[in-house]
Design an enzyme around this catalytic site. Structure first.
Site, PDB file in Angstrom:
ATOM      1  CB  SER A 151      -0.969  -0.040   1.185  1.00  0.00           C
ATOM      2  OG  SER A 151      -1.997   0.918   1.037  1.00  0.00           O
ATOM      3  CG  ASP A 227      -7.365  -3.185  -2.293  1.00  0.00           C
ATOM      4  OD1 ASP A 227      -7.984  -2.301  -1.674  1.00  0.00           O
ATOM      5  OD2 ASP A 227      -6.138  -3.368  -2.169  1.00  0.00           O
ATOM      6  CG  HIS A 260      -5.595  -2.767   1.063  1.00  0.00           C
ATOM      7  ND1 HIS A 260      -4.994  -2.394  -0.115  1.00  0.00           N
ATOM      8  CD2 HIS A 260      -5.014  -1.993   2.028  1.00  0.00           C
ATOM      9  CE1 HIS A 260      -4.104  -1.447   0.117  1.00  0.00           C
ATOM     10  NE2 HIS A 260      -4.080  -1.191   1.404  1.00  0.00           N
TER      11      HIS A 260
END
Length: 283
Positions: A151, A227, A260
């Site tokens: 991320s 995600d 995620h």
């Protein structure tokens, strides 16, 4: 061991050792904590190193506790170093409203130029210069380095590799923020850390760095198809387009059904570790 290095935790894992240290950082002007996993092979000679950069709200602990990387790192003979995601401590400015996406836990791996953040938020210098120098001085490791992250940390890994030709032998990322100039998380962070001049942002934007990258280091990127941040924040398709336009070698995999979370990372971490091991062993 340097008196500046304070051991704060030590756990045996898959025949190696996971350790956490605190030290005073000249880059951030604060105490910083990092974790290092030393595989069994480090007891008989120096090993290569994978640097892992974590995402928003994380510390050095998230990856080491959730990714399940130690078993494969032990088998492959790779050390893993995981720094914190921002400076912390008394006097370190946070998001004025206490939001999770800026300030503490959200250093974005840039060198801030705008007050009050420019006093402490120099995570880029910390990750690319100070921390590796410390690791290579005090631990049984070589100067063969790779870098990865998730991320915000995926963004960090990609820009660190793109901006430092020859410094890393491989790079990979999970769910990276690839176009921070064009997503809410990135616009908030870059605007506050670097100011309103968007030209200054380009230096910290993967999609804007790729066209003129001085080294065509292959990218390995995994992105979860389910995600929740994909459409608004991660913008993976822009990375696909940028790599194609620049003829930059990239394996960008959309993994159906994955989100995620660290469940996603744990599923594919072996692929990434083997990717890095191949490059490190070949050097």
């Amino acid at each position: 061991m340097d008196a500046n290095l304070e051991l704060i935790a030590s756990n045996k894992s898959f025949g190696g050792w996971h350790k956490r240290y605190r030290h005073r950082s000249s880059a951030t002007g604060t105490d910083m904590i990092f974790a290092i996993y030393l595989p069994p092979a480090a007891e008989t000679g120096p090993v290569s190193v994978l640097y892992w950069l974590s995402g928003l709200t994380c510390t050095d602990e998230n990856f080491m506790q959730k990714a399940g990387a130690q078993r494969m790192a032990a088998e492959l003979g790779i050390a893993i170093v995981a720094p914190d995601t921002s400076p912390r401590g008394e006097g370190v400015p946070d998001d004025p409203e206490g939001a999770y996406d800026f300030g503490l836990g959200a250093g974005f791996y840039v060198n801030a130029t705008q007050a009050p953040y420019n006093r402490h938020y120099h995570m880029y210098d910390y990750v690319t210069q100070e921390l590796p120098a410390l690791i290579e001085q005090h631990f049984p490791v070589t100067d063969k380095r790779s870098i990865s992250g998730h991320s915000m940390g995926g963004h960090g890994a990609l820009i660190c590799a793109l901006k430092n030709p020859g410094r890393y032998l491989s790079v990979s990322a999970f769910s990276p923020i690839v176009s921070p100039s064009d997503c809410p998380w990135g616009q908030k962070a870059l605007g506050n850390y670097l100011g309103d001049n968007r030209d200054a942002w380009a230096e910290w934007d993967t999609c804007k760095l790729i066209p003129n990258a001085p080294e065509r280091l292959p990218l390995l990127v995994d992105q979860g198809g389910e995600d929740g941040f994909l459409a608004e924040q991660l913008l993976t398709e822009r990375l696909v387009e940028a790599a194609k336009a620049a003829d930059h070698p990239a394996t960008i995999r959309m993994q159906a059904g994955y989100d995620h979370s660290y469940f996603f990372i744990a599923t594919f971490i072996e692929d990434h570790l083997r990717h890095h091991a191949a490059a490190l062993d070949a050097a």
